[in-house]
Design a protein around this motif. Structure first.
Motif, PDB file in Angstrom:
ATOM      1  N   GLU A  33      23.331  18.849 -14.956  1.00 13.33           N
ATOM      2  CA  GLU A  33      23.346  18.815 -13.492  1.00 13.33           C
ATOM      3  C   GLU A  33      24.685  18.269 -12.965  1.00 13.33           C
ATOM      4  O   GLU A  33      25.408  17.563 -13.678  1.00 13.33           O
ATOM      5  CB  GLU A  33      22.196  17.930 -12.976  1.00 13.33           C
ATOM      6  N   ARG A  34      24.997  18.622 -11.714  1.00  9.63           N
ATOM      7  CA  ARG A  34      26.185  18.057 -11.041  1.00  9.63           C
ATOM      8  C   ARG A  34      25.707  17.291  -9.805  1.00  9.63           C
ATOM      9  O   ARG A  34      25.225  17.893  -8.841  1.00  9.63           O
ATOM     10  CB  ARG A  34      27.148  19.156 -10.585  1.00  9.63           C
ATOM     11  N   VAL A  35      25.850  15.975  -9.874  1.00 10.07           N
ATOM     12  CA  VAL A  35      25.375  15.124  -8.776  1.00 10.07           C
ATOM     13  C   VAL A  35      26.555  14.389  -8.146  1.00 10.07           C
ATOM     14  O   VAL A  35      27.416  13.866  -8.859  1.00 10.07           O
ATOM     15  CB  VAL A  35      24.324  14.114  -9.300  1.00 10.07           C
ATOM     16  N   GLY A  36      26.604  14.368  -6.836  1.00  6.42           N
ATOM     17  CA  GLY A  36      27.596  13.576  -6.120  1.00  6.42           C
ATOM     18  C   GLY A  36      26.973  12.252  -5.709  1.00  6.42           C
ATOM     19  O   GLY A  36      25.834  12.219  -5.246  1.00  6.42           O
ATOM     20  N   LEU A  37      27.715  11.164  -5.913  1.00  9.24           N
ATOM     21  CA  LEU A  37      27.247   9.837  -5.483  1.00  9.24           C
ATOM     22  C   LEU A  37      28.249   9.329  -4.453  1.00  9.24           C
ATOM     23  O   LEU A  37      29.421   9.125  -4.780  1.00  9.24           O
ATOM     24  CB  LEU A  37      27.149   8.898  -6.681  1.00  9.24           C
ATOM     25  N   ILE A  38      27.772   9.186  -3.222  1.00  2.65           N
ATOM     26  CA  ILE A  38      28.683   8.783  -2.147  1.00  2.65           C
ATOM     27  C   ILE A  38      28.157   7.534  -1.452  1.00  2.65           C
ATOM     28  O   ILE A  38      27.014   7.117  -1.656  1.00  2.65           O
ATOM     29  CB  ILE A  38      28.891   9.914  -1.102  1.00  2.65           C
ATOM     30  N   GLY A  39      29.013   6.960  -0.627  1.00  2.39           N
ATOM     31  CA  GLY A  39      28.649   5.756   0.118  1.00  2.39           C
ATOM     32  C   GLY A  39      29.906   5.036   0.539  1.00  2.39           C
ATOM     33  O   GLY A  39      30.948   5.185  -0.106  1.00  2.39           O
ATOM     34  N   PRO A  40      29.829   4.254   1.598  1.00  2.00           N
ATOM     35  CA  PRO A  40      31.012   3.529   2.077  1.00  2.00           C
ATOM     36  C   PRO A  40      31.561   2.587   1.003  1.00  2.00           C
ATOM     37  O   PRO A  40      30.851   2.257   0.053  1.00  2.00           O
ATOM     38  CB  PRO A  40      30.488   2.718   3.266  1.00  2.00           C
ATOM     39  N   ASN A  41      32.788   2.140   1.153  1.00  2.00           N
ATOM     40  CA  ASN A  41      33.367   1.135   0.256  1.00  2.00           C
ATOM     41  C   ASN A  41      32.460  -0.073   0.179  1.00  2.00           C
ATOM     42  O   ASN A  41      31.973  -0.548   1.200  1.00  2.00           O
ATOM     43  CB  ASN A  41      34.736   0.682   0.763  1.00  2.00           C
ATOM     44  N   GLY A  42      32.239  -0.553  -1.029  1.00  2.00           N
ATOM     45  CA  GLY A  42      31.429  -1.756  -1.202  1.00  2.00           C
ATOM     46  C   GLY A  42      29.932  -1.503  -1.195  1.00  2.00           C
ATOM     47  O   GLY A  42      29.138  -2.440  -1.207  1.00  2.00           O
ATOM     48  N   SER A  43      29.520  -0.210  -1.203  1.00  2.00           N
ATOM     49  CA  SER A  43      28.087   0.078  -1.153  1.00  2.00           C
ATOM     50  C   SER A  43      27.408  -0.062  -2.516  1.00  2.00           C
ATOM     51  O   SER A  43      26.183   0.003  -2.597  1.00  2.00           O
ATOM     52  CB  SER A  43      27.850   1.473  -0.569  1.00  2.00           C
ATOM     53  N   GLY A  44      28.199  -0.232  -3.577  1.00  2.00           N
ATOM     54  CA  GLY A  44      27.602  -0.491  -4.887  1.00  2.00           C
ATOM     55  C   GLY A  44      27.736   0.651  -5.884  1.00  2.00           C
ATOM     56  O   GLY A  44      27.149   0.592  -6.970  1.00  2.00           O
ATOM     57  N   LYS A  45      28.551   1.662  -5.562  1.00  2.00           N
ATOM     58  CA  LYS A  45      28.675   2.823  -6.441  1.00  2.00           C
ATOM     59  C   LYS A  45      29.212   2.424  -7.823  1.00  2.00           C
ATOM     60  O   LYS A  45      28.616   2.764  -8.846  1.00  2.00           O
ATOM     61  CB  LYS A  45      29.584   3.884  -5.791  1.00  2.00           C
ATOM     62  N   SER A  46      30.341   1.729  -7.834  1.00  2.00           N
ATOM     63  CA  SER A  46      30.932   1.362  -9.126  1.00  2.00           C
ATOM     64  C   SER A  46      30.045   0.360  -9.866  1.00  2.00           C
ATOM     65  O   SER A  46      29.937   0.413 -11.102  1.00  2.00           O
ATOM     66  CB  SER A  46      32.332   0.767  -8.932  1.00  2.00           C
ATOM     67  N   THR A  47      29.407  -0.530  -9.126  1.00  2.00           N
ATOM     68  CA  THR A  47      28.484  -1.487  -9.758  1.00  2.00           C
ATOM     69  C   THR A  47      27.346  -0.731 -10.444  1.00  2.00           C
ATOM     70  O   THR A  47      26.953  -1.067 -11.567  1.00  2.00           O
ATOM     71  CB  THR A  47      27.925  -2.462  -8.699  1.00  2.00           C
ATOM     72  N   PHE A  48      26.845   0.298  -9.789  1.00  2.00           N
ATOM     73  CA  PHE A  48      25.765   1.092 -10.392  1.00  2.00           C
ATOM     74  C   PHE A  48      26.253   1.770 -11.667  1.00  2.00           C
ATOM     75  O   PHE A  48      25.564   1.772 -12.694  1.00  2.00           O
ATOM     76  CB  PHE A  48      25.237   2.108  -9.369  1.00  2.00           C
ATOM     77  N   VAL A  49      27.463   2.340 -11.617  1.00  2.00           N
ATOM     78  CA  VAL A  49      28.044   2.955 -12.819  1.00  2.00           C
ATOM     79  C   VAL A  49      28.179   1.913 -13.924  1.00  2.00           C
ATOM     80  O   VAL A  49      27.867   2.178 -15.093  1.00  2.00           O
ATOM     81  CB  VAL A  49      29.426   3.573 -12.508  1.00  2.00           C
ATOM     82  N   ASN A  50      28.613   0.712 -13.554  1.00  2.00           N
ATOM     83  CA  ASN A  50      28.757  -0.356 -14.543  1.00  2.00           C
ATOM     84  C   ASN A  50      27.415  -0.716 -15.179  1.00  2.00           C
ATOM     85  O   ASN A  50      27.343  -1.005 -16.375  1.00  2.00           O
ATOM     86  CB  ASN A  50      29.401  -1.590 -13.908  1.00  2.00           C
ATOM     87  N   CYS A  51      26.359  -0.708 -14.381  1.00  2.00           N
ATOM     88  CA  CYS A  51      25.020  -0.993 -14.922  1.00  2.00           C
ATOM     89  C   CYS A  51      24.545   0.146 -15.823  1.00  2.00           C
ATOM     90  O   CYS A  51      23.996  -0.085 -16.900  1.00  2.00           O
ATOM     91  CB  CYS A  51      24.015  -1.226 -13.796  1.00  2.00           C
ATOM     92  N   LEU A  52      24.766   1.391 -15.381  1.00  2.00           N
ATOM     93  CA  LEU A  52      24.329   2.545 -16.177  1.00  2.00           C
ATOM     94  C   LEU A  52      25.034   2.574 -17.534  1.00  2.00           C
ATOM     95  O   LEU A  52      24.421   2.869 -18.553  1.00  2.00           O
ATOM     96  CB  LEU A  52      24.628   3.861 -15.438  1.00  2.00           C
ATOM     97  N   THR A  53      26.336   2.274 -17.531  1.00  2.00           N
ATOM     98  CA  THR A  53      27.133   2.428 -18.749  1.00  2.00           C
ATOM     99  C   THR A  53      27.165   1.159 -19.602  1.00  2.00           C
ATOM    100  O   THR A  53      27.678   1.186 -20.712  1.00  2.00           O
ATOM    101  CB  THR A  53      28.588   2.818 -18.419  1.00  2.00           C
ATOM    102  N   GLY A  54      26.647   0.060 -19.056  1.00  2.00           N
ATOM    103  CA  GLY A  54      26.570  -1.162 -19.845  1.00  2.00           C
ATOM    104  C   GLY A  54      27.762  -2.083 -19.700  1.00  2.00           C
ATOM    105  O   GLY A  54      27.864  -3.086 -20.406  1.00  2.00           O
ATOM    106  N   ALA A  55      28.664  -1.786 -18.767  1.00  2.00           N
ATOM    107  CA  ALA A  55      29.785  -2.697 -18.516  1.00  2.00           C
ATOM    108  C   ALA A  55      29.276  -3.987 -17.881  1.00  2.00           C
ATOM    109  O   ALA A  55      29.869  -5.056 -18.070  1.00  2.00           O
ATOM    110  CB  ALA A  55      30.817  -2.035 -17.609  1.00  2.00           C
TER     111      ALA A  55
END
Ligand code: ADP
Ligand code: MG
Length: 241
Positions: A33-55
């Motif tokens: 699948e191709r999913v876009g994840l959007i949201g204003p700066n500071g909305s938690g996008k990178s934090t979510f990626v960090n949680c998903l990937t284990g960072a």
């Protein structure tokens, strides 16, 4: 967990001290699948990626990768299972050539040990991302778009089933954005499910089969690009920026 998902989360919470960066995220990504994840700066996008990937460890919730509970798993193990990400700010090994930058994840994430095989596959990855001619160069000699391609190449070297591209297009010109989009489409065609985190809406709309919107650590909308872009809360969140 959704049986048809390659990657999913349920109730993922992340706190930094007293600040709740993610307040219980449910997420599903289908195979290819191709999913876009959007949201204003500071909305938690990178934090979510960090949680998903284990960072980053999450404070609550579960994460599943192809039927395996990876919630507490080390990042490198997740990478070996086929979960790859590129960073918002490219992180090449500055002292290594472009090709050696690909060889490192081939050895560590893909687990190859035969040097001739590693070199051959590194060249293959460089061809895929359009950097074959730069193989022996140092990262500092690369342009911004080439650095982005190297970053994607490093993620690809781990032979992922899922690639999470965190703002892989920031700061690029329109034609460079298109180059990265074409590359991501090719990777998707080869069977990799992709999560695209991006501020450039034109790119998100073109790329995504489905868009998820985070605002202040919560998912506020999810659907086709057209539906999501006309969602009142999304309009408000973006106009409010
Ligand atoms: P986005 O990627 O959507 O711009 P981030 O996930 O980077 O947002 O950040 C979400 C929120 O969490 C922001 O308020 C940010 O300041 C905060 N944050 C992110 N990482 C940390 C950290 N390591 N320590 C403290 N706060 C953080
Ligand atoms: Mg970010």
């Amino acid at each position: 967990m959704n049986a048809t998902s390659v990657l999913s989360s349920r109730g993922v919470v992340k706190k930094f001290g007293g600040f709740t960066a993610l307040s219980g995220i449910d997420f599903d990504l289908g195979p290819n699948e191709r999913v876009g994840l959007i949201g204003p700066n500071g909305s938690g996008k990178s934090t979510f990626v960090n949680c998903l990937t284990g960072a980053l460890p999450c404070d609550a919730g579960t994460i599943d990768f192809g039927g395996t509970d990876i919630t507490g798993m080390a990042a490198w193990r997740r990478a070996r299972l086929g979960l790859a990400r590129s960073f918002q700010i490219p992180r090449p090994f500055r002292g290594l050539t472009v090709r050696r930058n690909i060889e490192v994840p081939l050895a560590f994430a893909a687990g190859l040990s035969d040097q001739a095989q590693i070199e051959a596959q590194a060249e293959e990855v460089l061809v895929r991302v359009g950097l074959a001619a730069k193989s022996r160069k140092a990262p500092r000699s690369l342009s911004q778009v080439e650095l982005r391609k190297l970053e994607l190449g490093r993620a690809l070297a781990a032979r992922p089933k899922v690639l999470i591209a965190d703002e892989a297009m920031a700061g690029l010109s329109d034609s460079e954005v298109d180059e990265i989009l074409v590359l991501l489409m090719q990777l998707n065609d080869s069977g990799i499910a992709i999560v695209l985190i991006e501020h450039i809406m034109r790119a998100v709309v073109r790329f995504s089969q489905r868009v998820i919107v985070l605002v202040a650590g919560a998912k506020i909308a999810e659907g086709t690009p057209q539906d999501v872009m006309s969602h009142p809360e999304v309009v408000r969140a973006y106009l409010g920026q």
